[in-house]
Design a protein around this motif. Structure first.
Motif, short mmCIF file in Angstrom:
data_model
loop_
_atom_site.label_atom_id
_atom_site.label_comp_id
_atom_site.label_asym_id
_atom_site.label_seq_id
_atom_site.Cartn_x
_atom_site.Cartn_y
_atom_site.Cartn_z
N GLN A 1 0.63 -1.43 -0.21
CA GLN A 1 0.40 -0.01 0.38
C GLN A 1 0.95 1.44 0.81
OE1 GLN A 1 -3.40 1.24 1.80
NE2 GLN A 1 -2.56 1.25 3.34
N THR A 2 2.45 1.17 0.88
CA THR A 2 2.55 2.37 1.12
C THR A 2 3.40 2.42 -0.68
OG1 THR A 2 2.66 2.47 3.28
CG2 THR A 2 5.08 3.24 1.81
N LEU A 3 3.96 1.16 -1.35
CA LEU A 3 4.61 1.90 -2.48
C LEU A 3 3.32 1.57 -3.79
CD1 LEU A 3 6.96 0.46 -4.40
CD2 LEU A 3 5.82 -1.72 -5.14
N ASP A 4 2.37 1.29 -3.34
CA ASP A 4 1.28 2.29 -4.23
C ASP A 4 1.01 4.17 -4.49
OD1 ASP A 4 0.47 -0.04 -5.65
OD2 ASP A 4 -1.36 -0.12 -4.68
N SER A 5 0.73 3.89 -2.44
CA SER A 5 0.43 5.37 -2.50
C SER A 5 1.10 6.71 -2.34
CB SER A 5 -0.82 5.23 -2.04
OG SER A 5 -0.87 4.73 -0.49
N GLY A 6 2.24 5.96 -1.73
CA GLY A 6 2.93 6.22 -0.82
C GLY A 6 2.42 7.07 1.01
N MET A 7 1.59 6.20 1.36
CA MET A 7 1.27 6.50 2.28
C MET A 7 2.22 5.89 3.76
SD MET A 7 -2.26 4.17 4.34
CE MET A 7 -3.24 5.09 3.03
N PRO A 8 1.90 7.00 5.13
CA PRO A 8 3.59 6.41 5.75
C PRO A 8 3.22 5.14 6.30
CG PRO A 8 3.02 8.74 5.57
CD PRO A 8 1.75 8.11 4.98
N ILE A 9 3.85 4.03 6.30
CA ILE A 9 4.82 2.95 6.34
C ILE A 9 3.67 2.51 7.87
CG2 ILE A 9 7.01 2.86 7.84
CD1 ILE A 9 4.89 0.73 5.34
N THR B 1 -12.18 1.45 -6.62
CA THR B 1 -11.34 1.99 -5.98
C THR B 1 -10.89 3.40 -5.97
OG1 THR B 1 -9.56 0.68 -5.66
CG2 THR B 1 -11.86 0.01 -4.52
N ALA B 2 -10.02 3.92 -5.27
CA ALA B 2 -9.51 5.48 -5.26
C ALA B 2 -8.12 5.08 -5.04
CB ALA B 2 -9.61 5.92 -4.25
N TRP B 3 -7.39 5.83 -5.36
CA TRP B 3 -5.43 4.97 -5.02
C TRP B 3 -5.73 5.12 -3.62
CZ3 TRP B 3 -3.55 10.00 -3.32
CH2 TRP B 3 -3.99 11.23 -3.60
N ASN B 4 -5.87 6.30 -2.54
CA ASN B 4 -5.39 7.22 -1.40
C ASN B 4 -5.69 5.62 0.01
OD1 ASN B 4 -8.71 6.91 -1.30
ND2 ASN B 4 -8.71 8.90 -0.16
N ALA B 5 -6.42 4.92 -0.48
CA ALA B 5 -6.12 4.08 0.82
C ALA B 5 -7.07 2.21 0.13
CB ALA B 5 -7.50 4.58 1.72
N PRO B 6 -6.37 1.57 -0.49
CA PRO B 6 -6.71 0.55 -1.86
C PRO B 6 -7.03 0.06 -0.42
CG PRO B 6 -4.87 1.02 -1.66
CD PRO B 6 -4.86 2.54 -1.30
N VAL B 7 -6.36 -0.49 0.81
CA VAL B 7 -6.64 -1.84 1.09
C VAL B 7 -8.21 -1.55 1.74
CG1 VAL B 7 -6.11 -2.86 3.33
CG2 VAL B 7 -4.40 -2.48 1.57
N TYR B 8 -8.16 0.01 2.48
CA TYR B 8 -9.52 -0.09 3.34
C TYR B 8 -10.67 -0.04 2.13
CZ TYR B 8 -13.11 3.14 5.28
OH TYR B 8 -14.30 3.26 5.38
N LEU C 1 -2.03 10.69 5.02
CA LEU C 1 -2.30 10.89 3.69
C LEU C 1 -2.26 12.22 3.63
CD1 LEU C 1 -5.65 8.74 3.69
CD2 LEU C 1 -3.47 8.55 2.72
N SER C 2 -1.80 13.52 3.92
CA SER C 2 -1.31 15.23 3.57
C SER C 2 -2.56 15.60 3.56
CB SER C 2 -0.36 14.85 2.73
OG SER C 2 0.77 14.64 3.72
N GLY C 3 -3.96 15.07 4.00
CA GLY C 3 -4.75 15.52 3.06
C GLY C 3 -5.93 15.39 2.62
N GLN C 4 -4.77 13.73 1.49
CA GLN C 4 -5.19 13.05 0.68
C GLN C 4 -6.85 12.30 1.13
OE1 GLN C 4 -2.43 13.34 -2.66
NE2 GLN C 4 -1.95 12.39 -0.63
N GLY C 5 -7.63 12.86 1.45
CA GLY C 5 -8.57 11.28 2.27
C GLY C 5 -9.85 13.11 1.59
N CYS C 6 -10.90 11.91 1.34
CA CYS C 6 -12.32 12.39 1.45
C CYS C 6 -13.29 13.21 2.64
CB CYS C 6 -13.37 11.89 0.59
SG CYS C 6 -13.62 10.24 1.35
N ALA C 7 -12.62 12.37 3.38
CA ALA C 7 -13.80 12.78 5.20
C ALA C 7 -12.38 13.55 6.17
CB ALA C 7 -13.31 11.08 5.75
N CYS C 8 -11.82 13.80 5.52
CA CYS C 8 -10.64 15.17 6.46
C CYS C 8 -11.36 16.76 6.09
CB CYS C 8 -9.30 15.67 4.90
SG CYS C 8 -8.27 14.04 5.38
N ALA C 9 -11.08 16.65 7.80
CA ALA C 9 -12.40 18.20 8.15
C ALA C 9 -11.09 19.35 7.68
CB ALA C 9 -12.66 18.40 9.37
N THR C 10 -10.71 19.67 6.44
CA THR C 10 -10.37 20.67 5.79
C THR C 10 -10.52 21.98 6.25
OG1 THR C 10 -11.34 20.38 3.48
CG2 THR C 10 -9.67 19.20 3.76
N ARG C 11 -12.19 22.42 6.83
CA ARG C 11 -12.29 23.81 7.03
C ARG C 11 -12.62 24.12 8.64
NH1 ARG C 11 -17.90 25.44 5.61
NH2 ARG C 11 -18.52 23.07 5.69
#
Length: 484
Positions: A90-98, A153-160, A284-294
């Motif tokens: 998954q880290t190789l796929d998306s750069g998500m920290p291990i 599925t999206a690239w940001n959380a493929p396993v989930y 994910l550095s904010g690359q998530g749909c549920a992140c509260a960015t406001r």
């Protein structure tokens, strides 16, 4: 680590795409090509859907519930046992920290939880006996599988996302064709391969990859596909809805968000600030749909909140995703990095103040797609506050009272998630009832297999997780018996 570079899984076979074409897989941590992804076209779609249909009709749909439950439980145990391998893929796929790839929320343990949870529902989703009048009769309902389900599925959380979509689909007797993002498919392929090792029949889970017009559109429009479950951007979701409309396919859409974290003056400001910073900086550095960015912050605690956010972001400096100490990873691509930087500049031009961050990281990280976590002090009307950025940018927006906070929280086309930070229990429930979103957290936020997750408005419809998701992957049949 099993890395099937440039492969697909169709009818139980790991092979290359029929076209022979591939796409480079660029690791976002260093910008280097580390493999290839299969570039499937309509012929591969036909093969995958055909395999899924044969598996459906060949026994999976009609398998007795005990055998299906046992297979899914074996599968869940196997996924959990391969935590290390799947996390690294998954880290190789998306750069998500291990450390996040290993973690419960988005790691293999969560995928295993989804599979185990829905295995437990295989023999419990029973029908109802309903009253009949005016004559004598017997009426009951049945839950039946839809057939072949396309899981995109999206690239940001493929396993989930694999667990959230595939587990309920299989539990009620469907077969699936999974299309992960063309950006990276290694973890998804390995998850599907593990299903075969667990004894799930070939063709029940198939994996193909490719570009939207060449692979995604033929999959969504395929006559052999009965339903589509999609996670990704809102614009793509609209296209899928249009494509599926011609054949009236069942569609589940988990789309974008611009969620708000409301921070009242009586909240634990330190905790609220760390939570808000973590949602856009950690992992994910904010690359998530549920992140509260406001972050909607009461004006009396705005300065204290912003200081907490800045200090927390400084602690979460992005670094090598494979370093176990790394808390924040890169953006997925150079294109996405430039897009996010463009939002910062757009906000500055519209009057927003860049409190911290806002720049690309250089030095040892220059080859990767890294950006400083960023705090903008702005109004709710600037472009960064209105649009989904998908990057490490938090918009801090002041409000004066509860009514204004609710108005600002709902002043968005999205409706996926939200957080309320307060020590006042009555206020918490009162505000939660008025925020227009599919999920709301109070002094925190979590997603798990046992709870429903999904949105309203431009964030889509349908639910993932909990027994409520069963309805999205099944059809309700009514049976009437005349006893007169």
């Amino acid at each position: 680590m099993s890395f099937h570079s440039g492969k697909v899984l169709v009818d139980g076979e790991i092979r290359g795409p029929l076209s022979g074409r591939t796409l480079d897989h660029v690791f976002p941590g260093n910008g280097e090509v580390v493999g290839v992804v299969a570039r499937c076209e309509a012929a591969d779609v036909d093969a995958a859907v055909g395999a899924a249909r044969r598996a459906l009709d060949g026994g999976w749909r009609d398998m007795n519930v005990r055998d299906r439950r046992r297979l899914l439980l074996d599968y869940a145990r196997l996924v959990a046992a391969h935590n290390e391998e799947l996390a690294r893929l998954q880290t190789l796929d998306s750069g998500m920290p291990i450390q996040m790839s290993h973690g419960f929320l988005l790691g293999p343990e969560m995928a295993a939880d989804f599979i185990e949870y829905y295995a437990g529902l295989v023999d419990k989703e029973i029908g109802e006996v309903l009253p009949v009048y005016p004559g004598a009769g017997f009426d009951y309902t049945l839950r039946e599988p839809l057939g072949v389900v396309a899981c995109i599925t999206a690239w940001n959380a493929p396993v989930y996302l694999f667990g959230a979509k595939v587990a309920p689909a299989l539990a009620v007797g469907n077969t699936v064709v999974v299309k992960p993002s063309e950006i990276g498919s290694a973890a998804t392929l390995r998850l599907a391969e593990l299903a075969l090792e667990a004894g799930i029949p070939k063709g029940v889970i198939n994996v193909i990859t490719g570009l939207g017009p060449e692979c995604g559109e033929p999959l969504v429009t395929h006559a052999g596909v009965d339903a589509v479950s999609f996670t990704g951007g809102t614009a793509t979701g609209r296209h899928i809805q249009r494509f599926a409309a011609d054949s009236l396919k069942r569609v589940v859409l988990e789309l974008g968000g611009k969620s708000a974290s409301v921070v009242f003056e009586d909240a634990d400001i330190a905790a609220a600030g760390m939570l808000s910073a973590g949602m856009v900086a950690y992992g994910l550095s904010g690359q998530g749909c549920a992140c509260a960015t406001r972050a909607l912050v009461h004006q009396s605690v705005l300065e204290e909140f912003n200081q907490t956010v800045v200090s927390t972001m400084a602690f979460m400096t992005p670094a090598d995703p494979f370093d176990p100490a790394t808390m924040a990873g890169p953006l997925i691509s150079d294109r996405q990095l430039e897009r996010v930087l463009g939002y910062v500049e757009k906000g500055r031009a519209e009057g927003a103040t860049v409190v911290s961050g806002g720049e690309r990281l250089g030095g040892d990280l220059a080859a990767g797609f890294y950006m400083q976590p960023t705090l903008l002090l702005t109004s709710n009307q600037t472009t960064p506050a209105r649009e989904e950025i998908f990057g490490p940018v938090l918009c801090s927006i002041p409000f004066s009272d509860e009514e204004e906070a609710i108005r600002l929280a709902n002043d968005t086309p999205y409706g996926l998630a939200g957080v309320i930070n307060t020590r006042d229990l009555k206020r918490a429930h009162r505000v939660a009832a008025r925020i227009r979103s599919g999920t709301v957290g109070i002094n925190g936020y979590s997603i798990q297999a046992t709870t429903p997750f999904g949105g309203i408005k431009q964030s889509g419809y349908g639910r993932e997780g909990s027994r409520h998701a069963i309805a999205d992957y099944s059809s309700l049949k009514n049976v009437y018996v005349d006893l007169s």
